[in-house]
Design a protein around this motif. Structure first.
Motif, short mmCIF file in Angstrom:
data_model
loop_
_atom_site.label_atom_id
_atom_site.label_comp_id
_atom_site.label_asym_id
_atom_site.label_seq_id
_atom_site.Cartn_x
_atom_site.Cartn_y
_atom_site.Cartn_z
N ALA A 1 39.16 -14.30 27.38
CA ALA A 1 38.51 -14.10 28.68
C ALA A 1 37.71 -12.79 28.70
O ALA A 1 38.13 -11.79 28.13
CB ALA A 1 39.57 -14.06 29.78
N ASP A 2 36.55 -12.84 29.36
CA ASP A 2 35.71 -11.63 29.55
C ASP A 2 35.52 -10.87 28.24
O ASP A 2 35.76 -9.66 28.17
CB ASP A 2 36.34 -10.71 30.61
CG ASP A 2 36.56 -11.41 31.94
OD1 ASP A 2 35.65 -12.13 32.36
OD2 ASP A 2 37.64 -11.23 32.52
N GLN B 1 33.19 -7.71 28.32
CA GLN B 1 33.79 -6.59 29.06
C GLN B 1 35.07 -6.13 28.39
O GLN B 1 35.38 -4.93 28.39
CB GLN B 1 34.07 -7.01 30.50
CG GLN B 1 34.51 -5.83 31.38
CD GLN B 1 34.23 -6.06 32.84
OE1 GLN B 1 34.43 -7.16 33.31
NE2 GLN B 1 33.75 -5.05 33.54
N GLY C 1 40.78 -12.78 34.14
CA GLY C 1 39.70 -12.32 35.01
C GLY C 1 39.98 -11.02 35.72
O GLY C 1 39.23 -10.62 36.62
N PRO D 1 37.48 -7.07 35.32
CA PRO D 1 36.44 -6.49 36.19
C PRO D 1 37.01 -5.63 37.32
O PRO D 1 36.35 -4.69 37.77
CB PRO D 1 35.72 -7.73 36.75
CG PRO D 1 35.91 -8.77 35.69
CD PRO D 1 37.29 -8.53 35.16
#
Length: 682
Positions: free
Chosen positions: A649-650, A653, A617, A620
């Protein structure tokens, strides 16, 4: 994997037109497959035969069938590898039935060797008859192989022929015959070897010597000690090679009624240096009273290398006389002898050995002797030895005392703590430093006030780290964080000496506690810049993660850039300490750190920590920083590392940031890895 004979079915032809499932192949069928075996081909048939060999040992009918099948391999059109394998199996299960097939192999020089494999353990006397019959027709290596096999069979009936062959012009055959006679080792065989010794051929000297020694061993085993002794003594004559003299001498020591004591004394007094190491080794097992003292008295007559051997032999005896004799040589003028004696006392000595060994530490200037003495002192067993070492340290001059304190530390001598407290206050910095290191290892919480007093009254500023380290290590033995720092905090408040207060602030950072943190935070506003600097560094190295919010808050209000960086570094370090934290809390902590970081170098510090943490995480948090030209390179590296650590994860992005990272990164390897990760996410 166990291979059953049925498993080779696939390798054998099936009966055409069979309507039912075929029966498992028998020994003859499997052996026919073995007959075609060559190195490198499939080994399934061989494994199947090996299984049958094991199973046949309790099944006479199977054994007979298998023996016949293997004999057929020997007589048929088989490969050499197949015949060798068959001989190996027949060596286990062969009976007189297979002897004709094996005997046929003796007719060819190329197959004599594999025939001997099967015949050497064969129980039938007829096997010896085959070998004897084949001797006349064979020459060279094949002949020697047959002779060797007769010896391996311990065939007493072949002794007359072997005695004749031992005089053969063919040296290889004669050599093999002598060795075979030694293996047979019957009285006639020994007589034959003895007769050969009367007029030995130079080319057979080594073979005769080995055979004679074997005969002597046989005589000794049979109880004829007198004859064995005479034979061994013949090999101790100066004209014999050194290795034979040594072997014969060792055998004589085992035969002597007194364990060889008189023979050892004679050897040590004699001129033959080759047997002296064997004689010295024999000292270890002598059973007579006073043997240690008697042989210790011979040390002065020995060369240094021999003296070292004698030290080892006396050490094996382990009695008081041996210990005293070895102790007498720790001051030997020869360094190697002295070091051997010193090291030996580490395992053999006791408290009574301490003064002599400690004297080496005190008086010697030879590093090797000193190191050996320190090691031995550390190895001595018992609390009495520890007490004796403490007494020696108390009376020793400074340099030796510092070394002996190191021994007390290694021995975990908790009873030496009062002495160490006293020595930590000495003027000699080396002694004091050793004492503080000992206190860090051995002192208990009850000793903490004394350690703090030593720190307050420290005579040498160079010892601050040692003193502070001892305080911290002892304080950490108190389980409660608040309690462990109370004594340090009380001393901090009482003392006015700035260097001491700075040292105590460092100690508070490593013992932590709520009140300790309050005191260090307050010290950030102290009028003295040295106190402020020590407090900021203490916070940057704080050992308890619970202080992170307070450190971050103080970093946010710090006007001094250096202080802010120190506190920010400390805060980031604390984010990675302690037990597993919820992901959201960790990310929130890094987000706060990024908000606090106002300069590029401060942001780089946070980015590097975030990258190293690999916390899920985190992408971001990094996304906005890719737009900052001053940080792009560091952010690109961090994106790759975090995406690699958290591939699931993500994803959206991650694809976006990896695409940008691939174009930003300057390192080709980084570019390549970013593209590879990007491809995996598509």
């Amino acid at each position: 994997m166990r291979i059953h004979p049925a498993m080779v079915l696939c390798a054998l032809p099936l009966v055409a037109g069979a309507q039912s499932e075929p029966a498992p192949p028998g020994p003859a069928q499997i052996a026919s497959a073995v007959a075609r075996y060559e190195s490198g081909s499939g080994m399934e048939p061989l494994r199947a035969i090996e299984t049958l060999v094991r199973e046949s040992l309790g099944q006479p009918q199977l054994r007979d069938a298998l023996e016949a099948a293997l004999a057929a391999v020997l007589t048929g059109d088989s490969t050499f590898e197949a015949r060798r394998f068959a001989c190996q199996c027949l060596a286990i299960i062969g009976s007189e039935s297979s002897l004709p097939a094996i005997g046929g192999l003796l007719e060819n020089d190329e197959t004599v060797g594999i025939a001997c494999l099967a015949l050497a353990p064969h129980p039938s006397p007829k096997a010896s008859g085959l070998l004897l019959a084949a001797l006349e027709a064979r020459t060279g290596p094949a002949r020697a192989q047959i002779i060797n096999t007769l010896g391996d069979r311990r065939d007493a009936h072949s002794v007359p022929l072997l005695s004749k062959l031992a005089r053969d012009a063919d040296t290889a055959a004669a050599d093999a015959a002598i060795a075979a006679l030694a293996k047979i080792d019957t009285p006639p065989a020994r007589e034959a070897i003895g007769a050969l010794r009367q007029a030995p051929r130079p080319a057979l000297t080594a073979a005769l010597a080995e055979a004679s020694l074997r005969s002597a061993e046989g005589l000794a085993a049979s109880g004829d000690r007198k004859a064995a002794t005479a034979l061994f003594e013949d090999f101790c004559l100066p004209s014999r090679p050194a290795h034979l003299r040594r072997g014969a001498f060792a055998a004589l020591l085992r035969l002597d009624a007194d364990g060889g004591e008189q023979r050892i004394l004679d050897a040590l007094n004699g001129p033959d240096d080759a047997v002296k190491p064997v004689a010295i080794a024999g000292v270890a097992s002598l059973q007579s009273d006073g043997a240690s003292a008697r042989f210790a008295s011979k040390m002065a007559d020995l060369y240094p290398g021999q003296q070292i051997l004698m030290i080892g032999a006396l050490a094996s005896r382990g009695d008081g006389a041996a210990r005293d004799a070895i102790t007498a040589h720790i001051g030997n003028t020869n360094r190697d002898v002295a070091v051997a004696a010193i090291r030996t006392l580490g395992t053999l000595g006791d408290a009574s050995s301490v003064p002599a060994i400690a004297d080496v530490v005190i008086e010697s200037t030879d590093t090797e002797r000193i190191d050996a003495a320190l090691m031995s002192l550390g190895q001595l067993r018992g609390t009495a030895s520890t007490t004796a070492i403490l007494d020696a340290a108390t009376a020793a001059p400074p340099d030796a005392r510092a070394r002996l304190i190191g021994v007390l530390i290694a021995r975990r001598a908790t009873g030496a703590v009062p002495f160490l407290i006293q020595q930590a206050a000495q003027d000699n910095p080396r002694v004091a430093a050793s004492a503080f290191r000992g206190l860090a290892r051995l002192a208990e919480p009850k000793d903490l006030p004394a350690l703090l007093e030593l720190l307050v009254n420290l005579r040498h500023t160079a010892l601050e780290d040692d003193a502070c380290g001892a305080v911290v290590q002892v304080a950490r033995r108190i389980a409660n964080r608040d309690v462990r720092s109370e004594a340090i905090l009380a001393t901090y408040r009482k003392t006015g000496a700035v260097p001491v207060r700075c040292a105590l602030l460092r100690a508070l950072s490593q013992t932590a506690g709520t009140r300790a943190l309050d005191a260090v935070l307050a010290a950030l506003d102290d009028p003295d810049p040295r106190i402020r600097d020590a407090a900021s560094r203490a916070l940057a190295n704080w050992s308890d993660r619970s202080a992170a919010p307070a450190i971050l808050a103080r970093a946010g209000s710090a006007s001094d850039a250096t202080l802010r960086i120190l506190l920010l570094r400390g805060y980031i370090r604390l984010l990675g300490l302690g037990a597993e934290q919820p992901q959201k809390d960790v990310l929130a902590g890094y987000a706060l750190a990024l908000q606090l970081a106002s300069r590029p170098d401060e942001k780089r510090m946070v980015i590097a920590a975030l990258s190293a943490s690999g916390v899920p995480g985190a992408l971001p948090l990094l996304a906005p920083l890719l737009d900052d030209p001053a940080l792009q390179e560091e952010v690109a590296i961090a994106v790759v590392r975090i995406a690699r650590a958290n591939p699931g994860a993500d994803r959206e992005q991650a694809r976006s940031l990896l695409s940008r990272a691939a174009s930003i990164a300057k390192d080709p390897a980084q570019q390549r890895e970013a593209r590879e990760l990007l491809n995996k996410l598509k």
